[in-house]
Scaffold this motif. Sequence first.
Motif, PDB file in Angstrom:
ATOM      1  N   PRO A 253      31.073  33.969  29.356  1.00 49.65           N
ATOM      2  CA  PRO A 253      30.605  34.012  30.748  1.00 49.65           C
ATOM      3  C   PRO A 253      31.778  34.015  31.722  1.00 49.65           C
ATOM      4  CG  PRO A 253      30.290  31.822  29.837  1.00 49.65           C
ATOM      5  CD  PRO A 253      30.709  32.699  28.692  1.00 49.65           C
TER       6      PRO A 253
ATOM      7  N   GLU B  85      27.696  35.842  38.605  1.00 43.61           N
ATOM      8  CA  GLU B  85      27.898  35.323  37.262  1.00 43.61           C
ATOM      9  C   GLU B  85      27.470  36.389  36.260  1.00 43.61           C
ATOM     10  OE1 GLU B  85      25.918  31.604  36.830  1.00 43.61           O
ATOM     11  OE2 GLU B  85      26.946  30.686  38.541  1.00 43.61           O
TER      12      GLU B  85
ATOM     13  N   THR C  31      29.160  38.513  32.321  1.00 42.15           N
ATOM     14  CA  THR C  31      29.933  38.337  31.089  1.00 42.15           C
ATOM     15  C   THR C  31      31.196  39.183  31.136  1.00 42.15           C
ATOM     16  OG1 THR C  31      28.849  40.155  29.907  1.00 42.15           O
ATOM     17  CG2 THR C  31      27.819  37.958  29.771  1.00 42.15           C
TER      18      THR C  31
END
Length: 533
Positions: free
Chosen positions: A253, A358, A360
């Motif tokens: 993340p 947010e 990856t």
Amino acid sequence: MKAQRLFQVLGLIDEDLIDEAWTYAPAAKKPPLTRRMPWLRGTAVAACCVLVCTFGFFYLVTGGFRGMGSYAETAAPETAGDSADAGSATSEEAESNSSGGSAPNFLSYAGPVLPLTTLESDTGLTAERALTFDFTPGTDDDGSPRQWGAQVTDHYVLTNPTEADVTVTALYPVTGSFASLGSMAPQLTVNGSPAEAILYGSSYAGTFGDENDRDGSTHNLAGPYSWEDYAALVSDEGYLTDALGDGPDLSTPVIVYRFSDFSAPHETYRAATQAVEFTIDESTSTILSYGFNGLSLDAQTGWRRYDYFVPDGIRKESNLKVLVVLGEDISSYTLQGYSNGACETAIDGVTCTVTRQETTLEDVLQELCRTELAQYTDQTQWPELSQLPLELHVKAAAELLTEYGPLSDAPMDRYTDGRLDDLLNEALFMDRVLYLAVPVTIPAGGSTELSVTFWKEPSYDFAGSGTGREGLQDFGVLTTAGSNLDFSSQTAALVNGSGVEIWEDDFGLVPEGDAVSLDLSQAYYHLTVRPVE
């Protein structure tokens, strides 16, 4: 086999997370201990390119291919002397140099021609190999003849002595980079018919820290410099396994800060600059940047300032500017406009919009790699790079990040700034072994022919280098290293050689002569030629 192209439209921005940017006069703080301008690295590279071009020829080549994700100094010859004519040889001198021996270590090393292998071991197949070096001249952009490199044809006859058909995945390795594929233009045929190959890329074939580095620093790329380097790589099963694999796990993340909607008083400040400042704990946060021009930091306090020239629609500069945070998020940040990249004189009127999201690491790398490749669409030097499969670029970038970059346990000095612009670009031009994979069936008691034809760049010394070998072009061949095949014979021949004279040769080649047999116990052969003036 069909390649999976991982192109997708990424919807990265959450409209609820948009923060309107503001101008801010930061409070006085301790001057940074370090002021880094990563973009100066590119300036230095450009200067080096100009220098090399001044002395002679600097050669970079193009690229493009299909791809798929995964499968499970020695001295110059004595005749060279120290004279200005040391790079030339008479036919008698060339003959005296043809007895063989170790190839000289050229300043620009292109790597050897490598032997075919198969994904499967213990197949029971035998193989005959016939190599041909074709020195038909090419042409410059203006149409004039240019004797540079050779067209190599590497032909194999695979024989199956068993009573059952055998199907294997043939893997043909070539040395080079993703950027060099376009000029190599490898063509594969199986039983005389064109065959579509899947492209795999290994990790970087060299190391870091060359003779220009001091005190153990690792700012420079180093190697590979010799055929032994490549022999060791292709003989390492782990290297091939990694080349055929998916690459590092990118599910980590991350938090992305994206800068857009730029505005600045360019009529007054042509180099108007936007800077973002914040403090992090380097033990819990890692920052990667893309599209930024400078970085100032205080390693003791964790204070950082990233800055970029505000896009004005004139400078050729990416409008994509992001900071990627791994680990603990930035607690707060401030924005400030400056009159130029020195970030010394604060000005008003510099604004932007900042979004936070947010996501990856995989999604971020895919977007940034897509941006990098897209810039080559209208580029004249490496246009085919825009067609490089996205997943190959993402994997190569991820390997650099995790093996040598800020996400590794021991990052190289070259990448400690976390500047993704440099890392993503270098992933396209680094030396590596590229594998062309094609399925081949050899019938019971029969044979199948496989042939690969490609242009091979030579190893050479830059003009003006003073080595006495300027003008020479060297080509090497590994006989069996890294191959699973049981070779019964190998031969080599030279054709269309009227434009070159042999300087050194341990094959025993004669232009337009019969093919010569190679001793399979000899791991390496090489041929050095000089174009006829």
